[in-house]
Structures are given as structure tokens and as C-alpha cells.
Write a protein that holds these residues in place. Sequence first.
Motif, short mmCIF file in Angstrom:
data_model
loop_
_atom_site.label_atom_id
_atom_site.label_comp_id
_atom_site.label_asym_id
_atom_site.label_seq_id
_atom_site.Cartn_x
_atom_site.Cartn_y
_atom_site.Cartn_z
N LYS A 66 0.85 -1.18 0.00
CA LYS A 66 0.00 0.00 0.00
C LYS A 66 0.89 1.23 0.00
O LYS A 66 1.87 1.30 0.73
CB LYS A 66 -0.86 0.05 1.25
CG LYS A 66 -1.92 -1.00 1.34
CD LYS A 66 -2.69 -0.81 2.64
CE LYS A 66 -3.68 -1.92 2.86
NZ LYS A 66 -4.37 -1.78 4.14
N THR A 67 0.54 2.21 -0.80
CA THR A 67 1.30 3.45 -0.79
C THR A 67 0.48 4.60 -0.21
O THR A 67 0.92 5.28 0.68
CB THR A 67 1.81 3.84 -2.19
OG1 THR A 67 0.70 3.93 -3.07
CG2 THR A 67 2.80 2.83 -2.69
N ARG A 69 -3.88 6.35 0.05
CA ARG A 69 -5.31 6.27 -0.25
C ARG A 69 -5.68 7.46 -1.13
O ARG A 69 -5.37 8.60 -0.80
CB ARG A 69 -6.12 6.29 1.03
CG ARG A 69 -7.60 6.10 0.82
CD ARG A 69 -8.34 5.96 2.12
NE ARG A 69 -8.03 4.75 2.83
CZ ARG A 69 -8.57 3.55 2.58
NH1 ARG A 69 -9.45 3.43 1.63
NH2 ARG A 69 -8.23 2.50 3.28
N GLU A 73 -10.17 4.57 -2.85
CA GLU A 73 -9.34 3.47 -3.31
C GLU A 73 -7.91 3.57 -2.81
O GLU A 73 -7.41 4.66 -2.56
CB GLU A 73 -9.34 3.45 -4.84
CG GLU A 73 -10.71 3.22 -5.41
CD GLU A 73 -10.66 2.61 -6.78
OE1 GLU A 73 -9.58 2.20 -7.21
OE2 GLU A 73 -11.71 2.55 -7.42
N GLU A 75 -3.85 2.89 -3.46
CA GLU A 75 -2.86 2.73 -4.52
C GLU A 75 -1.82 1.74 -4.04
O GLU A 75 -1.40 1.77 -2.89
CB GLU A 75 -2.21 4.07 -4.85
CG GLU A 75 -3.10 4.97 -5.66
CD GLU A 75 -2.33 6.09 -6.33
OE1 GLU A 75 -1.08 6.08 -6.31
OE2 GLU A 75 -2.99 6.98 -6.86
N TRP A 76 -1.42 0.87 -4.94
CA TRP A 76 -0.43 -0.16 -4.64
C TRP A 76 0.82 0.09 -5.47
O TRP A 76 0.72 0.47 -6.64
CB TRP A 76 -0.99 -1.54 -4.94
CG TRP A 76 -2.14 -1.91 -4.06
CD1 TRP A 76 -3.45 -1.61 -4.27
CD2 TRP A 76 -2.08 -2.63 -2.85
NE1 TRP A 76 -4.21 -2.09 -3.26
CE2 TRP A 76 -3.40 -2.74 -2.37
CE3 TRP A 76 -1.06 -3.21 -2.12
CZ2 TRP A 76 -3.71 -3.40 -1.19
CZ3 TRP A 76 -1.37 -3.86 -0.95
CH2 TRP A 76 -2.67 -3.96 -0.49
N GLU A 77 1.97 -0.15 -4.89
CA GLU A 77 3.24 0.00 -5.60
C GLU A 77 3.94 -1.36 -5.62
O GLU A 77 4.07 -2.02 -4.59
CB GLU A 77 4.11 1.01 -4.87
CG GLU A 77 5.46 1.20 -5.52
CD GLU A 77 6.31 2.23 -4.79
OE1 GLU A 77 7.49 2.33 -5.14
OE2 GLU A 77 5.81 2.90 -3.89
#
Length: 121
Positions: A66-67, A69, A73, A75-77
Motif C-alpha cells: 500500500k502506498t 489512499r 481506493e 494505490e499499490w506499488e
Amino acid sequence: MRAADVIVQVRDKTLARKGAIVARDLDLSSVIRLNDVGEWTLTLPRRSPLVPHLSTPGSGIIVSTKTKRVGAELEWETVFSGPTERPERITDKEHPRGKYTFTGYTDDVLLRRDLAFPDPA
């Protein structure tokens, strides 16, 4: 880092994502090296539906965290991804029906395999 902050997805040889490993089944250790090949080990229970996918040649994993919100939603890295090298079935007193351990390298291994040295002549 908590298991809820990490998502591990399984990919096939065409790099298509086949599914994500459930957090309760996640047992992952990895060594990431800057500008070099890293390695990882993933252990899954025998009952995991992703074991057959990881057992096929050319499969691999994609690890993301997880990076931030953005609205509703997350955001994923992507932290790393890499091919599976060796699946191994293990049985012991704690897991009499067996569990599977998968080892592999980060995708940097592809760069090392195709490394070209200059020709001084």
C-alpha cells in the motif's frame, strides 16, 4: 510490516495474474538487493488454490504494498516480482498433509543472464 499491507499475486508464464494469496496463508521472506538479483521464499498450505499455478514452469509472483489512499481506493506499488525456480512439497508433524515452499529470484535475474560486456578490440 503487516500482512494486510502487502499483496502477493501469482502470475503465469505470460505474466497474466492468476490470483492473490490470502493474507492468512501468506508466509513470505525475501532479500532485495539494490542493482543486483534478490531472492524470495514463499510457503503455502497444500489447500491453497494457487499451488497448481505456482508449480507450473514459468510462473512467478508479484509483491506490492500500500502506498496511499486516493479517495475511496488504495494505490499499490510493486516492490518486486520474479519467477519461481523450485517448488518443493514438505511434510512434518505440524503439517502432516504437507505444505509447499516455492523459491525464486527477482526479475533482475533476467538482466544478469543477458549481461553483455564491451569488446575492447
